[in-house]
Design an enzyme around this catalytic site. Sequence first.
Site, PDB file in Angstrom:
ATOM      1  N   GLN A  99      -2.427   6.374   1.804  1.00 42.42           N
ATOM      2  CA  GLN A  99      -2.446   5.099   2.438  1.00 42.42           C
ATOM      3  C   GLN A  99      -1.272   5.135   3.229  1.00 42.42           C
ATOM      4  O   GLN A  99      -0.995   4.145   4.261  1.00 42.42           O
ATOM      5  CB  GLN A  99      -2.519   4.064   1.597  1.00 42.42           C
ATOM      6  CG  GLN A  99      -3.862   4.162   0.918  1.00 42.42           C
ATOM      7  CD  GLN A  99      -3.725   3.007  -0.214  1.00 42.42           C
ATOM      8  OE1 GLN A  99      -4.228   1.978   0.022  1.00 42.42           O
ATOM      9  NE2 GLN A  99      -3.399   3.583  -1.495  1.00 42.42           N
ATOM     10  N   ASP A 102       3.884   7.351   6.664  1.00 38.98           N
ATOM     11  CA  ASP A 102       5.463   7.565   6.756  1.00 38.98           C
ATOM     12  C   ASP A 102       5.616   9.119   7.020  1.00 38.98           C
ATOM     13  O   ASP A 102       6.751   9.482   7.613  1.00 38.98           O
ATOM     14  CB  ASP A 102       6.155   7.034   5.793  1.00 38.98           C
ATOM     15  CG  ASP A 102       5.975   7.784   4.380  1.00 38.98           C
ATOM     16  OD1 ASP A 102       5.259   8.649   4.325  1.00 38.98           O
ATOM     17  OD2 ASP A 102       6.123   6.786   3.378  1.00 38.98           O
ATOM     18  N   HIS A 117      -4.420   5.376   7.077  1.00 37.53           N
ATOM     19  CA  HIS A 117      -4.070   4.396   7.746  1.00 37.53           C
ATOM     20  C   HIS A 117      -3.288   4.929   8.837  1.00 37.53           C
ATOM     21  O   HIS A 117      -2.727   4.194   9.565  1.00 37.53           O
ATOM     22  CB  HIS A 117      -3.171   3.617   6.774  1.00 37.53           C
ATOM     23  CG  HIS A 117      -4.010   2.735   5.653  1.00 37.53           C
ATOM     24  ND1 HIS A 117      -3.491   1.993   4.655  1.00 37.53           N
ATOM     25  CD2 HIS A 117      -5.521   2.576   5.802  1.00 37.53           C
ATOM     26  CE1 HIS A 117      -4.443   1.595   4.005  1.00 37.53           C
ATOM     27  NE2 HIS A 117      -5.493   1.890   4.506  1.00 37.53           N
ATOM     28  N   SER A 188      -0.820  -0.369  -5.124  1.00 38.27           N
ATOM     29  CA  SER A 188      -1.372  -1.736  -5.817  1.00 38.27           C
ATOM     30  C   SER A 188      -2.898  -1.604  -6.192  1.00 38.27           C
ATOM     31  O   SER A 188      -3.444  -2.516  -6.674  1.00 38.27           O
ATOM     32  CB  SER A 188      -0.947  -2.866  -5.102  1.00 38.27           C
ATOM     33  OG  SER A 188      -1.182  -2.738  -3.951  1.00 38.27           O
TER      34      SER A 188
HETATM   35  P1  OAD Z   1       1.722  -1.953  -2.046  1.00 32.73           P
HETATM   36  O1  OAD Z   1       3.119  -2.446  -1.519  1.00 32.73           O
HETATM   37  O2  OAD Z   1       0.400  -2.773  -2.099  1.00 32.73           O
HETATM   38  O3  OAD Z   1       1.752  -1.428  -3.502  1.00 32.73           O
HETATM   39  C1  OAD Z   1       2.686  -0.336  -3.756  1.00 32.73           C
HETATM   40  C2  OAD Z   1       2.654  -0.020  -5.333  1.00 32.73           C
HETATM   41  O4  OAD Z   1       3.724   0.885  -5.673  1.00 32.73           O
HETATM   42  C3  OAD Z   1       2.740  -1.305  -6.406  1.00 32.73           C
HETATM   43  O5  OAD Z   1       1.925  -1.264  -7.222  1.00 32.73           O
HETATM   44  C4  OAD Z   1       4.170  -1.009  -7.052  1.00 32.73           C
HETATM   45  O6  OAD Z   1       4.174  -1.295  -8.495  1.00 32.73           O
HETATM   46  C5  OAD Z   1       4.252   0.524  -7.063  1.00 32.73           C
HETATM   47  N1  OAD Z   1       5.514   1.168  -6.985  1.00 32.73           N
HETATM   48  C6  OAD Z   1       6.485   0.585  -6.719  1.00 32.73           C
HETATM   49  N2  OAD Z   1       7.784   1.608  -6.887  1.00 32.73           N
HETATM   50  C7  OAD Z   1       7.150   2.866  -7.531  1.00 32.73           C
HETATM   51  C8  OAD Z   1       7.591   3.854  -8.005  1.00 32.73           C
HETATM   52  N3  OAD Z   1       8.996   4.462  -7.611  1.00 32.73           N
HETATM   53  N4  OAD Z   1       6.665   5.081  -8.156  1.00 32.73           N
HETATM   54  C9  OAD Z   1       5.397   4.567  -8.417  1.00 32.73           C
HETATM   55  N5  OAD Z   1       4.889   3.451  -7.893  1.00 32.73           N
HETATM   56  C10 OAD Z   1       5.828   2.485  -7.352  1.00 32.73           C
HETATM   57  O7  OAD Z   1       1.412  -0.544  -1.309  1.00 32.73           O
HETATM   58  P2  OAD Z   1       0.048  -0.040  -1.082  1.00 32.73           P
HETATM   59  O8  OAD Z   1      -0.998  -0.044  -2.314  1.00 32.73           O
HETATM   60  O9  OAD Z   1       0.223   1.503  -0.520  1.00 32.73           O
HETATM   61  O10 OAD Z   1      -2.107  -1.117   4.902  1.00 32.73           O
HETATM   62  O11 OAD Z   1      -0.635  -0.815   0.054  1.00 32.73           O
HETATM   63  C11 OAD Z   1      -1.886  -0.279   0.542  1.00 32.73           C
HETATM   64  C12 OAD Z   1      -2.048  -0.846   1.986  1.00 32.73           C
HETATM   65  O12 OAD Z   1      -1.449  -2.156   2.317  1.00 32.73           O
HETATM   66  C13 OAD Z   1      -0.976  -0.141   3.113  1.00 32.73           C
HETATM   67  O13 OAD Z   1      -1.446   1.142   3.134  1.00 32.73           O
HETATM   68  C14 OAD Z   1      -0.605  -1.126   4.020  1.00 32.73           C
HETATM   69  C15 OAD Z   1      -0.639  -2.504   3.471  1.00 32.73           C
HETATM   70  O14 OAD Z   1      -1.321  -3.467   3.933  1.00 32.73           O
HETATM   71  C16 OAD Z   1      -2.074  -1.065   6.279  1.00 32.73           C
HETATM   72  O15 OAD Z   1      -1.103  -1.223   6.882  1.00 32.73           O
HETATM   73  C17 OAD Z   1      -3.259  -1.016   6.848  1.00 32.73           C
END
Ligand code: OAD
Length: 250
Positions: A99, A102, A117, A188
């Site tokens: 997703q 970067d 994305h 998440s």
């Molecule tokens: P989120 O910011 O929603 O979630 C990040 C996840 O990474 C969380 O569950 C954290 O607990 C976890 N996390 C943090 N540090 C970590 C580490 N060192 N190792 C492993 N996990 C860790 O990001 P995404 O799920 O990627 O979309 O969000 C999905 C989409 O929402 C993105 O692609 C973006 C956003 O809106 C668009 O812009 C279309």
Amino acid sequence: MEIEPLIELLLNTTRVAVLTGAGISAECGIPTFRGEGGLWKKHRPEELATPTAFSQNPNLVWEWYDWRRGIIGSKDPNPGHEVLAQWEKVFPSFSLVTQNIDGLHQKSGSTKVLELHGNIWKFRCTEEGTITDNHDVPLKKMPPLCEACGALLRPHVVWFGESLSPTILQKAFLTSASCEAMFVIGTSAVVQPAASLPLQAANAGAKIVEINPDPTPLTSYADFSFRGKSGEILPAIDKEFSRRFKEAKE
Ligand code: OAD
């Protein structure tokens, strides 16, 4: 969680899929979206990441992406990205779906990445739809304009309210429907349709391996849940897996 049962699974698996989210790049110093310090805690997505926001104020949107390109461009992949780049060469069938926009998977050596994305290092012409690579930090012209036709360029990313590329999405669904094990790393798991990929894999009989410091809506479906940072857990899994893989070949 015990690593041994997962190693046994990986030694007997040929088709591995991975879904990553912002968390895999968190240890590089790139902010995630949700949770503490998340981008959506400080910024309003409707003002920065929607087609309406862009048509109303392209400069503001581009300034935000320019700022993010500045952060991302100065970062290198972490050991978690590196393990996934290695696994592409290890498993007979390996698919990486992200997703993230970067480009850090590619920077670490992954060659086949399905970017759900989009990619922050790509421009798309709002008139012609042509896609071009651009790594300028900061941007030379604000807002950037298409060299061929002079129209406004936009980041080649998916905004709220927009559809994902059907081709990429179809490949991602095929991958999750046919893998034997799916790693779900640093997401998440609340944004659709990405969040439904692991559910589809689980329904098709794949084992789900979640790596995340916090539980997510997906956790109850996971066969293996590793609570911690992917930059530490993936190398630990890979170290033991590589040792046993080598042993088995001897
Ligand atoms: P989120 O910011 O929603 O979630 C990040 C996840 O990474 C969380 O569950 C954290 O607990 C976890 N996390 C943090 N540090 C970590 C580490 N060192 N190792 C492993 N996990 C860790 O990001 P995404 O799920 O990627 O979309 O969000 C999905 C989409 O929402 C993105 O692609 C973006 C956003 O809106 C668009 O812009 C279309």
